[in-house]
Design a protein around this motif. Structure first.
Motif, PDB file in Angstrom:
ATOM      1  N   MET B 109       2.250   5.733   2.105  1.00 31.36           N
ATOM      2  CA  MET B 109       1.415   5.102   3.131  1.00 31.36           C
ATOM      3  C   MET B 109       2.128   5.028   4.480  1.00 31.36           C
ATOM      4  O   MET B 109       1.477   5.107   5.526  1.00 31.36           O
ATOM      5  CB  MET B 109       0.969   3.715   2.686  1.00 31.36           C
ATOM      6  N   SER B 110       3.462   4.901   4.467  1.00 35.54           N
ATOM      7  CA  SER B 110       4.122   4.843   5.775  1.00 35.54           C
ATOM      8  C   SER B 110       4.097   6.224   6.438  1.00 35.54           C
ATOM      9  O   SER B 110       3.977   6.326   7.665  1.00 35.54           O
ATOM     10  CB  SER B 110       5.545   4.290   5.651  1.00 35.54           C
ATOM     11  N   VAL B 111       4.166   7.272   5.640  1.00 33.03           N
ATOM     12  CA  VAL B 111       4.026   8.615   6.214  1.00 33.03           C
ATOM     13  C   VAL B 111       2.608   8.826   6.752  1.00 33.03           C
ATOM     14  O   VAL B 111       2.411   9.335   7.863  1.00 33.03           O
ATOM     15  CB  VAL B 111       4.346   9.702   5.158  1.00 33.03           C
ATOM     16  N   VAL B 112       1.623   8.399   5.971  1.00 33.28           N
ATOM     17  CA  VAL B 112       0.230   8.589   6.385  1.00 33.28           C
ATOM     18  C   VAL B 112      -0.052   7.815   7.672  1.00 33.28           C
ATOM     19  O   VAL B 112      -0.672   8.337   8.605  1.00 33.28           O
ATOM     20  CB  VAL B 112      -0.740   8.157   5.263  1.00 33.28           C
ATOM     21  N   ALA B 113       0.450   6.579   7.757  1.00 35.17           N
ATOM     22  CA  ALA B 113       0.232   5.782   8.971  1.00 35.17           C
ATOM     23  C   ALA B 113       0.836   6.491  10.181  1.00 35.17           C
ATOM     24  O   ALA B 113       0.253   6.523  11.261  1.00 35.17           O
ATOM     25  CB  ALA B 113       0.841   4.392   8.810  1.00 35.17           C
ATOM     26  N   ARG B 114       1.997   7.084   9.979  1.00 37.37           N
ATOM     27  CA  ARG B 114       2.647   7.818  11.068  1.00 37.37           C
ATOM     28  C   ARG B 114       1.850   9.063  11.453  1.00 37.37           C
ATOM     29  O   ARG B 114       1.658   9.359  12.637  1.00 37.37           O
ATOM     30  CB  ARG B 114       4.067   8.206  10.636  1.00 37.37           C
TER      31      ARG B 114
ATOM     32  N   GLY D  85      -4.147  -0.055  -1.136  1.00 39.72           N
ATOM     33  CA  GLY D  85      -4.533  -0.863  -2.299  1.00 39.72           C
ATOM     34  C   GLY D  85      -5.002   0.018  -3.452  1.00 39.72           C
ATOM     35  O   GLY D  85      -4.652  -0.192  -4.611  1.00 39.72           O
ATOM     36  N   HIS D  86      -5.778   1.034  -3.117  1.00 41.37           N
ATOM     37  CA  HIS D  86      -6.318   1.923  -4.136  1.00 41.37           C
ATOM     38  C   HIS D  86      -5.209   2.717  -4.820  1.00 41.37           C
ATOM     39  O   HIS D  86      -5.177   2.847  -6.044  1.00 41.37           O
ATOM     40  CB  HIS D  86      -7.317   2.880  -3.495  1.00 41.37           C
ATOM     41  N   MET D  87      -4.307   3.238  -4.009  1.00 41.40           N
ATOM     42  CA  MET D  87      -3.239   4.057  -4.577  1.00 41.40           C
ATOM     43  C   MET D  87      -2.378   3.218  -5.531  1.00 41.40           C
ATOM     44  O   MET D  87      -2.091   3.646  -6.657  1.00 41.40           O
ATOM     45  CB  MET D  87      -2.383   4.669  -3.451  1.00 41.40           C
ATOM     46  N   LEU D  88      -2.013   2.048  -5.075  1.00 42.35           N
ATOM     47  CA  LEU D  88      -1.192   1.193  -5.929  1.00 42.35           C
ATOM     48  C   LEU D  88      -1.928   0.830  -7.227  1.00 42.35           C
ATOM     49  O   LEU D  88      -1.370   0.893  -8.330  1.00 42.35           O
ATOM     50  CB  LEU D  88      -0.807  -0.088  -5.172  1.00 42.35           C
ATOM     51  N   HIS D  89      -3.187   0.475  -7.067  1.00 47.93           N
ATOM     52  CA  HIS D  89      -4.047   0.130  -8.197  1.00 47.93           C
ATOM     53  C   HIS D  89      -4.062   1.266  -9.241  1.00 47.93           C
ATOM     54  O   HIS D  89      -3.908   1.031 -10.445  1.00 47.93           O
ATOM     55  CB  HIS D  89      -5.451  -0.121  -7.630  1.00 47.93           C
TER      56      HIS D  89
END
Lengths: 118, 118, 118, 118
Positions: B109-114, D85-89
């Motif tokens: 997710m940190s890569v995607v946000a970037r 949230g979805h990925m973690l889930h």
């Protein structure tokens, strides 16, 4: 993005309707900052070579993605700066581009729409 | 985007926490497609050189922007493909990256946000 | 993006330097397509309400993201259309905005840079 | 972006392969933050209404675009938070989504590719 690209990696140098006029000594929107532009592109080329070395060295994926993002940001700045120079050049009536408000607006907006959809 | 970049154009090869382990012969998410990746990067490098030639030849601004957009799109595909390989690699437990669902999610997710904020 | 937003959800209606002049009956770049613009915004508002219902109904995450992406694409089209109308309006000298090539270019480019970095 | 949208503005509630299972009381990746999500969406709905009022009041184009950009940034954050949230889930094996590393990766990456191309 479906720009066609030649297999050898060179950008396809298709001529736009404005591009053809006495190529090589035309005043462009970027003419006054040509050296700066070339040095930014040279740096970007070096960054791409650095990324290749990272892949060859089996570097961590996320670090490679980080470098690619840096290149994309640098390219984005070059794009904005080219568009800004071009728009001003056209609005000042310096020629080589569209010369009516309608055509100038259409050209800028089509570039912006393309930049948005990347 | 504020990745710092070295002056010589080479990406700053800062070590991530995972990058350091026995560099050079580690299995990565891109290992199986390394040749393809290197050839895509070589092509991109050629495209950058083509863009430099366009600037040197005083080509039309909009045509140069079009080529830059093509490079950005190509880099975007490389990024997605690296991230995909990396994520699968991690989820399969192949090591070299985070190994809990929480850390894997946070990294992706940190890569995607970037990538989103470019 | 760090636009400050009022707590009640209403956009902060800060006045730009041009916004204040005789509000309410000014000719704008979007005046001729005002009805279309309002109907697009009404549709987008309905889409947001639909997304709230999806969340209330515990709908699948990815389907919700898909709907959000549709709203973002619709907003992006509204933005491009506003910018196009505004740019043409200014270049035609219709007033209410910057009236020199330099100021017109700077305004458009600052909007584009902001749109790029989202 | 070519999501089809119903004419009344409601998102087309097509069922994904996972969406249909006992709708309404399913545990989702966003279940624990559902109230926060709904309040962010309510605020966004209020922002859209504020933008409509700006158009009705003939406000300055650029100010309207600024508000639209704020909404897009807010929607982008909602998207990232839903995806996280979805990925973690899914990675925690909580069900309702793909349950193999391959399918989980493919699902996340297809969302990311879509988010990139907006």
């Amino acid at each position: 993005m479906e720009q066609s690209q030649q297999h050898n990696g060179a950008p396809k140098e298709q001529e736009s309707e404005h591009a053809g006029e006495s190529e090589g000594h035309v005043e462009r929107g970027y003419t006054s900052s040509k050296d700066d532009l070339l040095s930014r592109l040279a740096k970007i080329e070096g960054q791409i070579r650095g990324i290749k070395r990272m892949v060859e060295g089996d570097r961590y994926c996320i670090d490679i993605i980080t470098q690619i993002s840096a290149v994309q940001a640098a390219l984005g700045k070059v794009e904005l700066s080219l568009l800004e120079g071009h728009m001003l050049h056209c609005l000042l009536g310096h020629g080589g581009g569209p010369d009516t408000p309608e055509a100038q607006t259409a050209e800028v907006m089509s570039v912006v729409a393309r930049m948005m959809s990347k």
